[in-house]
Design a protein around this motif. Sequence first.
Motif, mmCIF file in Angstrom:
data_model
loop_
_atom_site.group_PDB
_atom_site.id
_atom_site.type_symbol
_atom_site.label_atom_id
_atom_site.label_comp_id
_atom_site.label_asym_id
_atom_site.label_seq_id
_atom_site.Cartn_x
_atom_site.Cartn_y
_atom_site.Cartn_z
ATOM 1 N N GLY A 30 38.977 112.049 51.904
ATOM 2 C CA GLY A 30 38.552 113.350 52.389
ATOM 3 C C GLY A 30 38.996 114.517 51.514
ATOM 4 O O GLY A 30 38.816 115.668 51.876
ATOM 5 N N LYS A 31 39.596 114.209 50.364
ATOM 6 C CA LYS A 31 40.051 115.255 49.456
ATOM 7 C C LYS A 31 39.293 115.168 48.135
ATOM 8 O O LYS A 31 38.906 114.098 47.704
ATOM 9 C CB LYS A 31 41.546 115.116 49.170
ATOM 10 N N ILE A 32 39.104 116.314 47.503
ATOM 11 C CA ILE A 32 38.462 116.362 46.196
ATOM 12 C C ILE A 32 39.555 116.269 45.139
ATOM 13 O O ILE A 32 40.495 117.072 45.129
ATOM 14 C CB ILE A 32 37.652 117.660 46.021
ATOM 15 N N LEU A 33 39.425 115.277 44.270
ATOM 16 C CA LEU A 33 40.399 115.038 43.212
ATOM 17 C C LEU A 33 39.728 115.126 41.855
ATOM 18 O O LEU A 33 38.533 114.874 41.735
ATOM 19 C CB LEU A 33 41.017 113.644 43.372
ATOM 20 N N THR A 34 40.495 115.466 40.831
ATOM 21 C CA THR A 34 39.942 115.481 39.480
ATOM 22 C C THR A 34 40.047 114.092 38.867
ATOM 23 O O THR A 34 40.942 113.319 39.192
ATOM 24 C CB THR A 34 40.663 116.486 38.565
ATOM 25 N N VAL A 35 39.113 113.794 37.991
ATOM 26 C CA VAL A 35 39.135 112.566 37.199
ATOM 27 C C VAL A 35 39.450 113.037 35.774
ATOM 28 O O VAL A 35 38.579 113.582 35.092
ATOM 29 C CB VAL A 35 37.776 111.833 37.252
ATOM 30 N N PRO A 36 40.699 112.880 35.329
ATOM 31 C CA PRO A 36 41.137 113.482 34.061
ATOM 32 C C PRO A 36 40.246 113.187 32.857
ATOM 33 O O PRO A 36 39.943 114.093 32.080
ATOM 34 C CB PRO A 36 42.539 112.907 33.857
ATOM 35 N N GLU A 37 39.800 111.933 32.685
ATOM 36 C CA GLU A 37 38.970 111.592 31.526
ATOM 37 C C GLU A 37 37.643 112.351 31.566
ATOM 38 O O GLU A 37 37.181 112.855 30.551
ATOM 39 C CB GLU A 37 38.674 110.085 31.461
ATOM 40 N N GLN A 38 37.035 112.405 32.736
ATOM 41 C CA GLN A 38 35.768 113.112 32.881
ATOM 42 C C GLN A 38 35.975 114.615 32.775
ATOM 43 O O GLN A 38 35.145 115.320 32.187
ATOM 44 C CB GLN A 38 35.109 112.767 34.217
ATOM 45 N N ALA A 39 37.062 115.116 33.323
ATOM 46 C CA ALA A 39 37.343 116.553 33.260
ATOM 47 C C ALA A 39 37.493 116.998 31.809
ATOM 48 O O ALA A 39 37.043 118.088 31.431
ATOM 49 C CB ALA A 39 38.600 116.883 34.064
ATOM 50 N N GLU A 40 38.088 116.156 30.974
ATOM 51 C CA GLU A 40 38.234 116.485 29.555
ATOM 52 C C GLU A 40 36.873 116.570 28.886
ATOM 53 O O GLU A 40 36.618 117.469 28.079
ATOM 54 C CB GLU A 40 39.113 115.446 28.856
ATOM 55 N N LEU A 41 35.972 115.657 29.236
ATOM 56 C CA LEU A 41 34.617 115.689 28.686
ATOM 57 C C LEU A 41 33.902 116.974 29.097
ATOM 58 O O LEU A 41 33.250 117.618 28.282
ATOM 59 C CB LEU A 41 33.813 114.469 29.145
ATOM 60 N N VAL A 42 34.049 117.361 30.350
ATOM 61 C CA VAL A 42 33.424 118.598 30.836
ATOM 62 C C VAL A 42 33.948 119.794 30.046
ATOM 63 O O VAL A 42 33.175 120.653 29.618
ATOM 64 C CB VAL A 42 33.677 118.789 32.352
ATOM 65 N N LYS A 43 35.250 119.840 29.809
ATOM 66 C CA LYS A 43 35.831 120.935 29.025
ATOM 67 C C LYS A 43 35.229 120.978 27.621
ATOM 68 O O LYS A 43 34.902 122.049 27.108
ATOM 69 C CB LYS A 43 37.343 120.774 28.926
ATOM 70 N N GLU A 44 35.103 119.801 26.991
ATOM 71 C CA GLU A 44 34.544 119.730 25.644
ATOM 72 C C GLU A 44 33.098 120.210 25.617
ATOM 73 O O GLU A 44 32.699 120.950 24.719
ATOM 74 C CB GLU A 44 34.628 118.305 25.112
ATOM 75 N N VAL A 45 32.312 119.812 26.614
ATOM 76 C CA VAL A 45 30.902 120.209 26.673
ATOM 77 C C VAL A 45 30.790 121.719 26.870
ATOM 78 O O VAL A 45 30.033 122.397 26.170
ATOM 79 C CB VAL A 45 30.152 119.445 27.791
ATOM 80 N N PHE A 46 31.544 122.275 27.810
ATOM 81 C CA PHE A 46 31.494 123.717 28.037
ATOM 82 C C PHE A 46 31.970 124.489 26.815
ATOM 83 O O PHE A 46 31.409 125.525 26.469
ATOM 84 C CB PHE A 46 32.324 124.111 29.267
ATOM 85 N N GLN A 47 33.007 123.987 26.145
ATOM 86 C CA GLN A 47 33.518 124.649 24.943
ATOM 87 C C GLN A 47 32.446 124.680 23.860
ATOM 88 O O GLN A 47 32.187 125.722 23.250
ATOM 89 C CB GLN A 47 34.777 123.937 24.429
ATOM 90 N N ALA A 48 31.811 123.530 23.618
ATOM 91 C CA ALA A 48 30.761 123.453 22.593
ATOM 92 C C ALA A 48 29.600 124.381 22.946
ATOM 93 O O ALA A 48 29.067 125.086 22.083
ATOM 94 C CB ALA A 48 30.276 122.016 22.445
ATOM 95 N N TYR A 49 29.223 124.410 24.221
ATOM 96 C CA TYR A 49 28.125 125.265 24.659
ATOM 97 C C TYR A 49 28.476 126.740 24.464
ATOM 98 O O TYR A 49 27.665 127.529 23.986
ATOM 99 C CB TYR A 49 27.787 124.964 26.115
ATOM 100 N N SER A 50 29.712 127.096 24.811
ATOM 101 C CA SER A 50 30.123 128.502 24.671
ATOM 102 C C SER A 50 30.235 128.919 23.213
ATOM 103 O O SER A 50 30.172 130.113 22.901
ATOM 104 C CB SER A 50 31.450 128.745 25.398
ATOM 105 N N GLU A 51 30.407 127.946 22.318
ATOM 106 C CA GLU A 51 30.477 128.239 20.888
ATOM 107 C C GLU A 51 29.101 128.246 20.233
ATOM 108 O O GLU A 51 28.995 128.393 19.025
ATOM 109 C CB GLU A 51 31.396 127.230 20.199
ATOM 110 N N GLY A 52 28.054 128.058 21.038
ATOM 111 C CA GLY A 52 26.710 128.193 20.523
ATOM 112 C C GLY A 52 25.908 126.916 20.366
ATOM 113 O O GLY A 52 24.766 126.954 19.908
ATOM 114 N N ASP A 53 26.488 125.751 20.705
ATOM 115 C CA ASP A 53 25.708 124.514 20.636
ATOM 116 C C ASP A 53 24.563 124.573 21.643
ATOM 117 O O ASP A 53 24.718 125.107 22.745
ATOM 118 C CB ASP A 53 26.569 123.287 20.956
ATOM 119 N N PHE A 54 23.410 124.054 21.250
ATOM 120 C CA PHE A 54 22.260 123.986 22.140
ATOM 121 C C PHE A 54 22.335 122.710 22.978
ATOM 122 O O PHE A 54 23.004 121.750 22.601
ATOM 123 C CB PHE A 54 20.955 123.998 21.340
#
Length: 64
Positions: free
Chosen positions: A15-39
């Motif tokens: 009943g609790k929302i937990l982070t999945v560290p490996e996936q969370a790292e991927l999300v950070k990388e994707v958002f970082q690349a997108y914010s740096e201008g990747d399409f």
Amino acid sequence: MRQRHMPLGYRMAGGKILTVPEQAELVKEVFQAYSEGDFLYQLARRLTEQGGSMQTISRCGFIG
């Protein structure tokens, strides 16, 4: 209550929302690349080469 779709990087347990560290790292990388201008197609190509998919990007919150 039935588990609904969880964004990439999170999961439901006891009943609790937990982070999945490996996936969370991927999300950070994707958002970082997108914010740096990747399409989205560049991100999709990179993820596909790493064994991911376009669905990964949509689960990160870019599409859908």
